[in-house]
Every structure is written in structure tokens, then in C-alpha cells.
Design an enzyme around this catalytic site. Structure first.
Site, PDB file in Angstrom:
ATOM      1  N   ASP A  60       8.251  85.937  51.068  1.00  0.00           N
ATOM      2  CA  ASP A  60       7.463  86.628  52.100  1.00  0.00           C
ATOM      3  C   ASP A  60       6.582  85.691  52.907  1.00  0.00           C
ATOM      4  O   ASP A  60       5.550  86.101  53.450  1.00  0.00           O
ATOM      5  CB  ASP A  60       6.601  87.734  51.471  1.00  0.00           C
ATOM      6  CG  ASP A  60       7.437  88.882  50.937  1.00  0.00           C
ATOM      7  OD1 ASP A  60       8.548  89.097  51.447  1.00  0.00           O
ATOM      8  OD2 ASP A  60       6.980  89.561  49.989  1.00  0.00           O
ATOM      9  N   GLU A  61       6.972  84.417  53.021  1.00  0.00           N
ATOM     10  CA  GLU A  61       6.168  83.458  53.769  1.00  0.00           C
ATOM     11  C   GLU A  61       6.974  82.741  54.849  1.00  0.00           C
ATOM     12  O   GLU A  61       6.559  81.699  55.352  1.00  0.00           O
ATOM     13  CB  GLU A  61       5.542  82.434  52.815  1.00  0.00           C
ATOM     14  CG  GLU A  61       4.509  83.033  51.858  1.00  0.00           C
ATOM     15  CD  GLU A  61       3.793  81.987  51.026  1.00  0.00           C
ATOM     16  OE1 GLU A  61       3.919  80.793  51.349  1.00  0.00           O
ATOM     17  OE2 GLU A  61       3.109  82.365  50.060  1.00  0.00           O
TER      18      GLU A  61
END
Length: 301
Positions: free
Chosen positions: A245-246
């Protein structure tokens, strides 16, 4: 018999048979716009739109450019155009590529049980607002199969467990290769992808998640957000990388909430934001409006 999907693709290809986009990322320096414009002019192209952006131009930064143009008989001139532009690309140390509008991108959708993001993408596709070929939907649950198949789109149920994850991903990758997929969209696909899976599609997997992160990591984020009394609900769509999620962010959206909203309200509002944010991110990717650099993106309007 020609399917609805095939008719949509044929119509768009006919209407855009001579249209292309040129995307460029390179060290910032004088003369880039002039060289690109002159090249297109010399080849008989008509520029429809041109956007540029520089990061830190005073400090020898990075230059980004997107040009949309029309060139007669373009499909017959692709190879020649690219060969000749490679000289400019080398001179300016460019990362560049031509994206031809009539080469409709083939998009796979991954989904679990929640249908809101999937349905938004399918609705926009049916309406003609999402220009893509959707030849396959893949899920780790069978629930949404009938919904997808009634639109004539093949649906594959591939269960995933901790023990079968590697085998399941191999089946998925085989399908992506078989259907010649250009981009995969995780429409609330509730599985963490392995580095090997991600490496097979670098910067070609788009995800959506709530924007509480790094707060409320893990299970029950909306319940914990409600208990904390949050005042903003949001969603983030990004390219998938090995860092969970980055990856480079493509689009985000928010909506305000207040004390009168309970946890179920927050979930409902969150779903609405998620589906619109994901649809915008996917549309921009399909229209070649996004250039990723390091862990950021430049998104041209």
C-alpha cells in the site's frame, strides 16, 4: 456473432485510427519542447494537446511531457516514427514511448466478495466512459460470477489459501498471459500479492484502499475510525509495488463525516469514495495520462 464488447472496441478504434500520445520523462534542459514539436511537425502530425511539467527546473531537475496528436495513416507508420524519434530520445536521455489510441488496452479485474468497485468499472465500461477491453475477471470467491458472466465476460474462480497461494498466482499469471493483459485492477481484491506476481507486471497493477493508512492498519478500520471520531473518509488508488500500500499514488478522494455517522455509515461513504477514486485512476491510466517517477506520479489533466 459480434459481441457488445467487440462492437465497442471496433467503434473506438475506427474513431481514433490516427491518434496517438507521446509520453516523455527526462532530465530538464532547454530545447525539449521545441525538438518534440518540430519532430511531429516534420512528420505531418497535428498536435491536439501538449502538457509539460518540470520538477525543480532551477536545480537540474526532471521534465515530464505528454503530447496527443493525429497523424494520417499512423498504423502504417508506427515503426518508422519510433525509429526516428529514438534519435531525439537518445540526445535528451529520455524515457519515452508512443501509445496508440487504437491499441485498446486489455484490462483484467481482480475482485473478492465486495462488488462496489467492480460494478462501477463495469458500468462505466458499458457507458463508454472507460475505454478498455475487459476480457477476464478473476476472483478468489465465486459470488460475483453470475454478475460478470451476464455481460459476456469470462469469470475465473481461483481460490487462494496460505497453502495454495503460489499455485493460485501461477494460474492467474497464466490467464494474464493467455488474455494478453496490459493492466490489472484490484477492485477490492482482498489478497496480498507476492513480489513475483508484482514483478511480472511492473507499474501495471492498480489498487484501491481506504485512506486511513498509516492509521488503523489491519482489520476493522472503519469501526476503529468511528471509535476514534474521524471527520474525513477517504480512498487512495495507487500502483502496486513490493511495499504494501505504498506504491506511487494516482488519485485520492475524501468526504467529510460527523458525529451523526455510525460505523456502517462510514463504510457506505467509504465505498462510494473508493469506487469513484478507482474509476478515475483507471481511466487516467488507460488514457496514458500518468507517468510514474520514483515513488510519485505526474498525472496530466
Amino acid at each position: 456473432m459480434t459481441s457488445l464488447r467487440q462492437r465497442k472496441i471496433q467503434l473506438f478504434q475506427e474513431n481514433n485510427k490516427d491518434k496517438a500520445r507521446l509520453l516523455i520523462s527526462c532530465p530538464d534542459q532547454p530545447g525539449i519542447v521545441a525538438a518534440v514539436s518540430k519532430f511531429l511537425f516534420d512528420h505531418g502530425a497535428n498536435i491536439l494537446q501538449s502538457d509539460q511539467y518540470s520538477i525543480d527546473p532551477e536545480g537540474g531537475g526532471r521534465f515530464f511531457m505528454r503530447v496527443e496528436f493525429i497523424l494520417p495513416n499512423l498504423s502504417e507508420r508506427e515503426k518508422h516514427l519510433e525509429e526516428e524519434f529514438s534519435i531525439i530520445g537518445e540526445n535528451f536521455k529520455m524515457d519515452w514511448h508512443f501509445a496508440y489510441a487504437y491499441h485498446i488496452k486489455r484490462m483484467a479485474i481482480f475482485v473478492s466478495k465486495q462488488d462496489h468497485c467492480l460494478m462501477e468499472l463495469l458500468w462505466q465500461w458499458q457507458a463508454g466512459d472507460l475505454v478498455a477491453d475487459i476480457p477476464v475477471v478473476i476472483s478468489n470467491h465465486p459470488d460475483l460470477g453470475p454478475t460478470v458472466e451476464q455481460l459476456g465476460i469470462p469469470f475465473y474462480h481461483i481460490p487462494v489459501t496460505k497453502e495454495t497461494k503460489q499455485e493460485a498466482e501461477q494460474k492467474q499469471l497464466k490467464l494474464l498471459e493467455e488474455y494478453k493483459i496490459d493492466v490489472s485492477v484490484l477492485a477490492r481484491y482482498m489478497q496480498i500479492l507476492s513480489p513475483e506476481f508484482i514483478a511480472a507486471q511492473p507499474l501495471k497493477i492498480i489498487n484501491i484502499h481506504h485512506s486511513f493508512l498509516p492509521a488503523f492498519i489491519g482489520a476493522r478500520p472503519y469501526e476503529r475510525a468511528y471509535e476514534r471520531g474521524v471527520k474525513i473518509i477517504g480512498a487512495t488508488s495507487h500502483y502496486v509495488t513490493d511495499d504494501l500500500d505504498e506504491g506511487p499514488i494516482i488519485e485520492q478522494g475524501v468526504q467529510r463525516v460527523n458525529h451523526s455517522n455510525n460505523a456502517e455509515d462510514l463504510k457506505r461513504i467509504g465505498r462510494s469514495v473508493e469506487r469513484s477514486v478507482l474509476a478515475r485512476a483507471v481511466t487516467w491510466h488507460l488514457e496514458d495520462r500518468v507517468i510514474a517517477f520514483k515513488n510519485k506520479t505526474v498525472v496530466f489533466g
